[in-house]
Design an enzyme around this catalytic site. Sequence first.
Site, PDB file in Angstrom:
ATOM      1  N   ASP A 134      16.976  25.875 -16.291  1.00 43.28           N
ATOM      2  CA  ASP A 134      16.156  26.789 -17.168  1.00 43.28           C
ATOM      3  C   ASP A 134      16.878  28.042 -17.722  1.00 43.28           C
ATOM      4  O   ASP A 134      16.146  28.735 -18.391  1.00 43.28           O
ATOM      5  CB  ASP A 134      15.019  27.070 -16.315  1.00 43.28           C
ATOM      6  CG  ASP A 134      13.773  26.321 -16.452  1.00 43.28           C
ATOM      7  OD1 ASP A 134      13.693  25.561 -17.771  1.00 43.28           O
ATOM      8  OD2 ASP A 134      13.067  26.084 -15.652  1.00 43.28           O
TER       9      ASP A 134
HETATM   10  C1  BGC Z   1      14.317  31.034 -12.572  1.00 41.55           C
HETATM   11  C2  BGC Z   1      14.192  29.544 -12.717  1.00 41.55           C
HETATM   12  C3  BGC Z   1      13.098  28.950 -13.382  1.00 41.55           C
HETATM   13  C4  BGC Z   1      12.639  29.714 -14.571  1.00 41.55           C
HETATM   14  C5  BGC Z   1      11.567  29.455 -14.973  1.00 41.55           C
HETATM   15  C6  BGC Z   1      13.611  31.451 -13.780  1.00 41.55           C
HETATM   16  O1  BGC Z   1      14.059  32.974 -13.714  1.00 41.55           O
HETATM   17  O2  BGC Z   1      15.623  31.460 -12.343  1.00 41.55           O
HETATM   18  O3  BGC Z   1      14.787  28.965 -11.538  1.00 41.55           O
HETATM   19  O4  BGC Z   1      13.017  27.777 -13.715  1.00 41.55           O
HETATM   20  O5  BGC Z   1      12.648  31.070 -14.213  1.00 41.55           O
HETATM   21  O6  BGC Z   1      10.082  29.466 -14.414  1.00 41.55           O
HETATM   22  C1  NOJ Z   2      13.080  25.914 -11.001  1.00 46.28           C
HETATM   23  C2  NOJ Z   2      12.242  25.195 -11.927  1.00 46.28           C
HETATM   24  O1  NOJ Z   2      10.861  24.883 -11.578  1.00 46.28           O
HETATM   25  C3  NOJ Z   2      12.751  23.792 -12.666  1.00 46.28           C
HETATM   26  O2  NOJ Z   2      12.183  23.400 -13.572  1.00 46.28           O
HETATM   27  C4  NOJ Z   2      14.174  24.129 -12.917  1.00 46.28           C
HETATM   28  O3  NOJ Z   2      14.875  22.888 -13.141  1.00 46.28           O
HETATM   29  C5  NOJ Z   2      15.081  24.912 -12.049  1.00 46.28           C
HETATM   30  N1  NOJ Z   2      14.327  26.033 -11.545  1.00 46.28           N
HETATM   31  C6  NOJ Z   2      16.381  25.225 -12.387  1.00 46.28           C
HETATM   32  O4  NOJ Z   2      16.414  26.250 -13.322  1.00 46.28           O
END
Ligand code: BGC
Ligand code: NOJ
Length: 817
Positions: free
Chosen positions: A488
């Site tokens: 993400d």
């Molecule tokens: C986090 C991710 C997460 C994303 C969406 C980001 O701040 O680092 O791990 O998937 O937010 O919620």
């Molecule tokens: C947490 C999110 O819930 C997941 O969807 C995502 O793939 C990982 N972070 C990596 O960014």
Amino acid sequence: MIDSTTKYGHFDNDNYEYVITSPFTPSPWINYLGNDGFHGLISNTGGGYTFFRDPKFRRLTRYRYNNVPVDTGGRYFYISDGDDAWSLAGRPMDTVLDNYECRHGMGYTRFTSNKNDIEAQATCFVPLHTTAEVYIVSLENKGAVNKQLNLFSFLEWCLWNAEDDATNFQRNLSTGEVEISGSTLFHKTEFRERRNHYAFYHVNRELAGFDTCRDSFLGPYRGMHNPIVVENKQANNSHAHGFAPIASHHLKIDLAPGEKTSLVFVMGYCELDQEDKWASPGVINKVPANELIARFSSTEKAQAALDELKLYWRELLNKCVVKTPDSAFDTSINIWNQYQNMVTFNLSRSASFYESGIGRGMGFRDSNQDTIGFTHMVPEKVRERILDLSATQKADGSAFHQYQPLTKKGNANIGGNFNDDPMWLVLSTCNYIKETGDFSILDELVPFNNDETNSGTHFEHLHRAFNHVVNNLGPHGLPLIGRADWNDCLNLNCFSTDPNESFQTTQRGASDVAESLMIAGQFVLYGEEFAILCEQTGHEELAVTCRKHIDKMREAVDKHGWDGEWFLRAYDAKGNKVGSVENPEGKIFIESQGFCVMAGLGHDNGRAALAMDAVAEHLVTDYGIMLQQPAFSEYDKYLGEISSYPPGYKENAGIFCHNNPWIIISEAMLNNPTRSLDYFSKLCPSYLQDKQALRRSEPYVYSQMVAGADSAMPGQAKNSWLTGTASWSYYAAVQYILGIRPEYEGLRIAPCIPSDWDGIHVKRQFRDAYYDISVVNKAENGINKINVLIDGEELADNIIPYAKYSGRHQVIVTLVS
Ligand code: BGC
Ligand code: NOJ
């Protein structure tokens, strides 16, 4: 400095429990109560909160995130004896107990404490099919003199909408309403207007008093650690109007030496039809509450409900039981990993001690992946979930990134364009059918974007997911990344320089250039799964068409996705390489290595092996495998959120545990059991009991992230519980290390275990069959042949054909070099 040898707990596998021996764990160590809509988070001192289905819109009790002292708010029991007072579960009062123990079990938590010769116990759980938390509380006088005790319960109501509750004080401080009836304290804020639900807190004993007004109970400028009412040993019988409503029972309990008493507290939730809301003007209809209370009116009844819950979990965990020479492996796989799989399946990434239950609904990619470690447990729920997810898919095959559990509608705030999302639906569906044999899910008519006027079969939804990738290819013939793929934080089209913008929703790039090698691998892997599914269901022509696209993708990866020693990660919005030796930082990423190798790419030409060697050389640490290296030292707007984190944390070169199993699987596919198991043992909490103080988070469940080598505290774990690591680790360990793998025709047995394991034993329910599998490992130089005897009869292949072998069977497997 932390004393790295300190231990705060241990496993009790006979009871399926984790035993915590200190209220002062490095962070709150929590458990989850409830698995069917009514949920509670409960820490090792009773902290946490409760909600019905949606932690944002139906929050029952209040919790103060990121507060000091940490972990403030929960279900508390205060005991006072003479001038002494203490908390049954060790906090929030500061009084030091003579003895403390917290046992987190499967859906329940039990506290036992001793002080002033009083042994107190509270067992907290959500009974099956019940919208209530039940607490069985007992007090025993272990001393030689009579005791006159005061017992005060306490919890604070949340005004239902957790976000509004934490922000809109000009209104909130005037809306609170309660009703008191005997030993039941009702919370009915906003019932006068549009709500048709209320909550209550009951105890099955006559009261010496009560409080429903927080200020009255705590006293001015006091906190939960020193309530005035406890000090005064007398409740105020306060009635909350407007101000923060709470529920506190006051009980006077006299105990002769050796005497024990036990009470049942019930904190419940009731919904009513609009026309049945009121018993009389201004008085709520208490019939449903009284029915709920009657079900737990005695300790015996409550205990029976607890026994039923325990039995439910025993049976659930009996569906797959493994025995290996490695007890840490078995502890995780047989108990805690499966338990965590259920929790993540239920809650996605919504409510934990790190996720506030306000921000995020059910993730599309997360929820699909969460099924892969859970389908064998409760397949009916997985079927329902897959169809719910399918209904949030849009007609062009793309997906809403999240949906709200109450409405089941796609969450418009966050929208879509995370281009890995669609193909996860193929993974969850194929995995479900292989486990259950239930192809009928494909024929279900499912709306697109919840619009009943536009529906297609679920199979058609999968087909559109496949086509979404085909229709969104970039200049190199690789999949466009959109806002981000699985990572993400790899926001290649965001270019944000404004701190008020969300990385997740901001998009400036034209989005027709930046491409993802992770999605390329994912497409080859799950695209091929879709093609096989087409063949299984008589869509041979479609399978042929799909394979043409998959072959083209293989070619694109071969041509444009290989960096010389590993797979590239992406092309950015300007067409530059990401995850290449040419980059000064972020030269190698884990995701594309895992996904390309799992997809079979590079198996025939040595690239897969090279990629795995590169992972071993550049990414592996003592605490797991880092996401990328070198860490980004500066913010780069062309990379986005990944470069926003300090080096070693989260997506910026943290050990982002979710993707470690991809490498564990890849190594198993390449027949490297030693590496595969080594990586597993670095990740899996049951192996890390001597690192409790360093890791800080719960030592019985996976955390999303462990700090990487560049961080100040390598090995420290954060964001426990709700992580895709749970399902993926289970899937990797059972399906690839132990090699017990459901396929359409039956159960394949293809272990990839190290030569010093002399064998394994697996009892596995598979559809209506039950296989008792003993594997004898005679392979000294790698496993080259797998012989399978079922009821003494030799099979032609290492797959047990279900059609022939339903029912109970003994299976003996021999591994030879
Ligand atoms: C986090 C991710 C997460 C994303 C969406 C980001 O701040 O680092 O791990 O998937 O937010 O919620
Ligand atoms: C947490 C999110 O819930 C997941 O969807 C995502 O793939 C990982 N972070 C990596 O960014």
